[in-house]
Design a protein around this motif. Structure first.
Motif, PDB file in Angstrom:
ATOM      1  N   ILE A  58      36.455  62.874  26.300  1.00 57.69           N
ATOM      2  CA  ILE A  58      37.871  62.578  26.568  1.00 57.69           C
ATOM      3  C   ILE A  58      38.359  61.386  25.757  1.00 57.69           C
ATOM      4  O   ILE A  58      39.472  60.902  25.979  1.00 57.69           O
ATOM      5  CB  ILE A  58      38.097  62.311  28.068  1.00 57.69           C
ATOM      6  CG1 ILE A  58      37.312  61.070  28.524  1.00 57.69           C
ATOM      7  CG2 ILE A  58      37.717  63.535  28.897  1.00 57.69           C
ATOM      8  CD1 ILE A  58      37.671  60.608  29.925  1.00 57.69           C
ATOM      9  N   SER A  59      37.563  60.923  24.784  1.00 58.86           N
ATOM     10  CA  SER A  59      37.902  59.723  24.023  1.00 58.86           C
ATOM     11  C   SER A  59      39.203  59.861  23.253  1.00 58.86           C
ATOM     12  O   SER A  59      39.925  58.883  23.062  1.00 58.86           O
ATOM     13  CB  SER A  59      36.764  59.373  23.053  1.00 58.86           C
ATOM     14  OG  SER A  59      35.541  59.227  23.726  1.00 58.86           O
ATOM     15  N   MET A  60      39.520  61.061  22.784  1.00 55.76           N
ATOM     16  CA  MET A  60      40.763  61.287  22.036  1.00 55.76           C
ATOM     17  C   MET A  60      41.691  62.256  22.766  1.00 55.76           C
ATOM     18  O   MET A  60      42.554  62.882  22.148  1.00 55.76           O
ATOM     19  CB  MET A  60      40.457  61.791  20.625  1.00 55.76           C
ATOM     20  CG  MET A  60      39.854  60.736  19.721  1.00 55.76           C
ATOM     21  SD  MET A  60      39.723  61.270  17.994  1.00 55.76           S
ATOM     22  CE  MET A  60      41.469  61.355  17.525  1.00 55.76           C
ATOM     23  N   ASN A  61      41.525  62.353  24.069  1.00 58.65           N
ATOM     24  CA  ASN A  61      42.416  63.183  24.881  1.00 58.65           C
ATOM     25  C   ASN A  61      43.650  62.358  25.239  1.00 58.65           C
ATOM     26  O   ASN A  61      43.534  61.343  25.937  1.00 58.65           O
ATOM     27  CB  ASN A  61      41.682  63.621  26.150  1.00 58.65           C
ATOM     28  CG  ASN A  61      42.497  64.574  27.000  1.00 58.65           C
ATOM     29  OD1 ASN A  61      43.730  64.568  26.958  1.00 58.65           O
ATOM     30  ND2 ASN A  61      41.823  65.388  27.786  1.00 58.65           N
ATOM     31  N   PRO A  62      44.849  62.734  24.768  1.00 56.85           N
ATOM     32  CA  PRO A  62      46.047  61.927  25.022  1.00 56.85           C
ATOM     33  C   PRO A  62      46.288  61.638  26.497  1.00 56.85           C
ATOM     34  O   PRO A  62      46.862  60.607  26.844  1.00 56.85           O
ATOM     35  CB  PRO A  62      47.175  62.777  24.429  1.00 56.85           C
ATOM     36  CG  PRO A  62      46.515  63.669  23.437  1.00 56.85           C
ATOM     37  CD  PRO A  62      45.145  63.947  23.978  1.00 56.85           C
ATOM     38  N   LYS A  63      45.836  62.533  27.357  1.00 57.45           N
ATOM     39  CA  LYS A  63      46.041  62.345  28.796  1.00 57.45           C
ATOM     40  C   LYS A  63      45.361  61.079  29.296  1.00 57.45           C
ATOM     41  O   LYS A  63      45.822  60.461  30.267  1.00 57.45           O
ATOM     42  CB  LYS A  63      45.503  63.568  29.545  1.00 57.45           C
ATOM     43  CG  LYS A  63      45.717  63.520  31.045  1.00 57.45           C
ATOM     44  CD  LYS A  63      45.238  64.807  31.700  1.00 57.45           C
ATOM     45  CE  LYS A  63      45.474  64.782  33.205  1.00 57.45           C
ATOM     46  NZ  LYS A  63      45.027  66.033  33.853  1.00 57.45           N
ATOM     47  N   PHE A  64      44.272  60.667  28.627  1.00 53.66           N
ATOM     48  CA  PHE A  64      43.503  59.515  29.087  1.00 53.66           C
ATOM     49  C   PHE A  64      43.589  58.328  28.135  1.00 53.66           C
ATOM     50  O   PHE A  64      42.750  57.430  28.175  1.00 53.66           O
ATOM     51  CB  PHE A  64      42.044  59.925  29.303  1.00 53.66           C
ATOM     52  CG  PHE A  64      41.861  60.962  30.379  1.00 53.66           C
ATOM     53  CD1 PHE A  64      42.021  60.622  31.708  1.00 53.66           C
ATOM     54  CD2 PHE A  64      41.571  62.280  30.062  1.00 53.66           C
ATOM     55  CE1 PHE A  64      41.876  61.562  32.711  1.00 53.66           C
ATOM     56  CE2 PHE A  64      41.424  63.238  31.050  1.00 53.66           C
ATOM     57  CZ  PHE A  64      41.576  62.883  32.385  1.00 53.66           C
TER      58      PHE A  64
END
Length: 528
Positions: A207-213
């Motif tokens: 999730i390092s490049m997941n905009p949600k996080f």
């Protein structure tokens, strides 16, 4: 206001009334997943995130009263939680890693009444998870903080392979024990590729490049205003700034991190990258009412300089290109890519991107003044084999530029080149005089740009070597190795580097500089 500086335990922050930037809506969303991995720079709030998740999964509802998750969670189920913290360990000695893992396993085995029937860490951990599931009737939660520190401590050392193999066995548990797992999160500074640690392991969702996080760790501008507006107003009074000027200074010094290409709230194709402030620096700055380089001084990334040396890479070449995300997100332990390590460690960030079809191309740069000033000085000191002389040099040069004193500028630059040790001019990285002097100037003016405005404006006919803009002056530099200053000035005119400033009210200087490879210094200097 009580700041949680040095405090990474959620319970302690809440019970002692420290300020807590409410991330619990994102925590709730994250907790609905299965196995996840999050890469963020050091001191960015990863340990606090782990602690918050631990309290949540233990069903400690009273700690979350009034926070966003209080409205989202209705059941507050208590799960067996296994927290492994590698952040405080030192893994440079044989058996250091094995001892920490063994200590954790013995505590859990004692808690669930298990006997040690195998020396293998993976099998022992699997037995613990299985027994916890059977005894409680609920699946297990595993939280691992700074999973990569045992490898970073011994990077480029023979022990790296040993520690990696130990972790590979330990993390392999998650595949065999999948039926006993409710949630797993691993956090770290770097993402080692699947060929090293995660092979044999159900691949975690990165999730390092997941905009949600994006905002899971760090502080956004909206959060800065919501939680710290009054304190920033007080700080502005002490600096004799307006509040708006104080926000601008905090932004310049500590903002600028982007962890994805962003998102669009209205559903349009256009995405906006979310700016993230460094939380460690912001909290220290507000507490001390000062603008020091808190984050950079909290740890020196010497292993990154070693990687640059090993790969004969200079930052000038690294920052002048576009990359796909796989190139700077997957650190291949067998290749030791310095770009990936530098990006993931927080010394570079995404500054802009372009999408072509389904492919994103990212441009990387330093996130803010704090990082640029510290990291460029570190690289320069290593490259020139000197000790902490680049920052005073930049300040002196900046003063000459701000005052329009070109004779002083030439004298400072000439004195600097003369001070470079003989062996630095012949070190292996300086494979050609031209690249060596170009990189020397690049490092000098990159550091200078922390104090004044430096641009690299390009037109259809080329790009000037260096353009420096101040409030009153514009300086266009062109450098020639074993050439003449007149040739350099002619190129400025032929390429039209000054044309964008035709209507500019500031005084413009065109400066041609000739370097001598024999003298290893400025040979000619002409100003027009």
């Amino acid at each position: 206001m009580k700041y949680p500086i040095g405090t990474q335990t959620f319970r302690k922050i809440i019970e002692e009334g420290m300020v807590y930037v409410d991330k619990t809506a994102l925590v709730y969303s994250l907790a609905q997943k299965n196995i996840c991995f999050l890469c963020r720079p050091r001191r960015f709030g990863k340990s606090l995130l782990i602690s918050t998740l631990e309290s949540y999964f233990k069903g400690e509802k009273e700690l979350f009263k009034g926070l966003k998750i209080d409205e989202l969670e209705k059941e507050w189920t208590q799960y067996p939680v296994f927290h492994v913290d590698f952040s405080d360990g030192r893994f440079v000695k044989p058996d250091a890693l094995e001892n920490i893992i063994d200590t954790n396993l013995r505590l859990w085995e004692r808690e669930y009444g298990l006997l040690i029937d195998t020396p293998e860490f993976g099998s022992r951990f699997r037995n613990v998870l299985k027994m916890a599931h059977e005894k409680t009737g609920r699946k297990c939660v595993v939280l691992i903080d700074e999973y990569d520190k045992p490898m970073l401590d011994v990077l480029m050392d023979p022990m790296e392979a040993e520690n990696r193999n130990v972790l590979k066995e330990f993390y392999g548990t998650f595949k065999a024990a999948d039926e006993h797992l409710r949630f797993v999160l691993l956090t770290g500074v770097t993402k080692f590729s699947q060929v090293s640690v995660f092979s044999g392991f159900n691949q975690p969702e990165d999730i390092s490049m997941n905009p949600k996080f994006d905002a899971l760790c760090g502080i956004t501008k909206d959060e800065l205003v919501e939680y710290f507006d009054k304190e920033i107003a007080v700080m502005a009074d002490e600096f004799e700034y307006t509040k708006e000027e104080m926000y601008a200074e905090l932004k310049r010094q500590y903002d600028g991190y982007h962890f994805s290409e962003g998102s669009s709230e209205d559903g349009s194709p256009k995405k906006v990258m979310l700016d993230i402030f460094n939380p460690y620096s912001v909290l220290n700055a507000l507490s001390e009412k000062n603008l020091k380089n808190y984050w950079f001084r909290s740890g020196t990334p010497t292993y990154l300089v070693k990687l640059l040396d090993r790969n004969k890479t200079n930052m000038q070449e690294m920052l002048g290109r576009e990359y796909e995300c796989d190139y700077f997100m997957d650190y291949k332990a067998d290749v030791e890519d310095p770009l990936a390590m530098i990006y993931q460690s927080g010394y570079l960030t995404i500054k802009e991107y372009e999408r072509i079809g389904n492919t994103y191309f990212y441009t990387l740069d330093y996130p803010n003044t704090e990082v640029k000033k510290g990291f460029v000085a570190l690289i320069a000191n290593d490259y020139f084999k000197t000790t902490n002389v680049q920052q005073p040099l930049a300040l002196t040069i900046n003063k000459a530029l701000m005052k329009g004193r070109l004779d002083d500028l030439r004298n400072e630059l000439s004195g600097f080149f003369a001070s470079i040790p003989y062996d630095a001019n012949y070190q292996e990285r300086a494979w050609s005089y031209e690249s060596h002097y170009h990189y020397t100037l690049y490092l000098t003016f990159r550091l200078l740009s922390c104090y004044t405005i430096l641009t690299e404006k390009e037109n259809s006919r080329g790009r000037a070597d260096i353009i420096v803009e101040t409030a009153d002056y514009v300086y266009i530099f062109e450098f020639k190795l074993d050439g003449t200053a007149a040739e350099a000035l002619k190129q400025i005119d032929d390429k039209g580097y000054a044309e964008p400033y035709a209507a500019d009210s500031r005084k413009l200087f065109k400066i041609g500089v000739g370097f001598s490879s024999e003298k290893k210094n400025i040979n000619e200097w002409e100003v027009f």
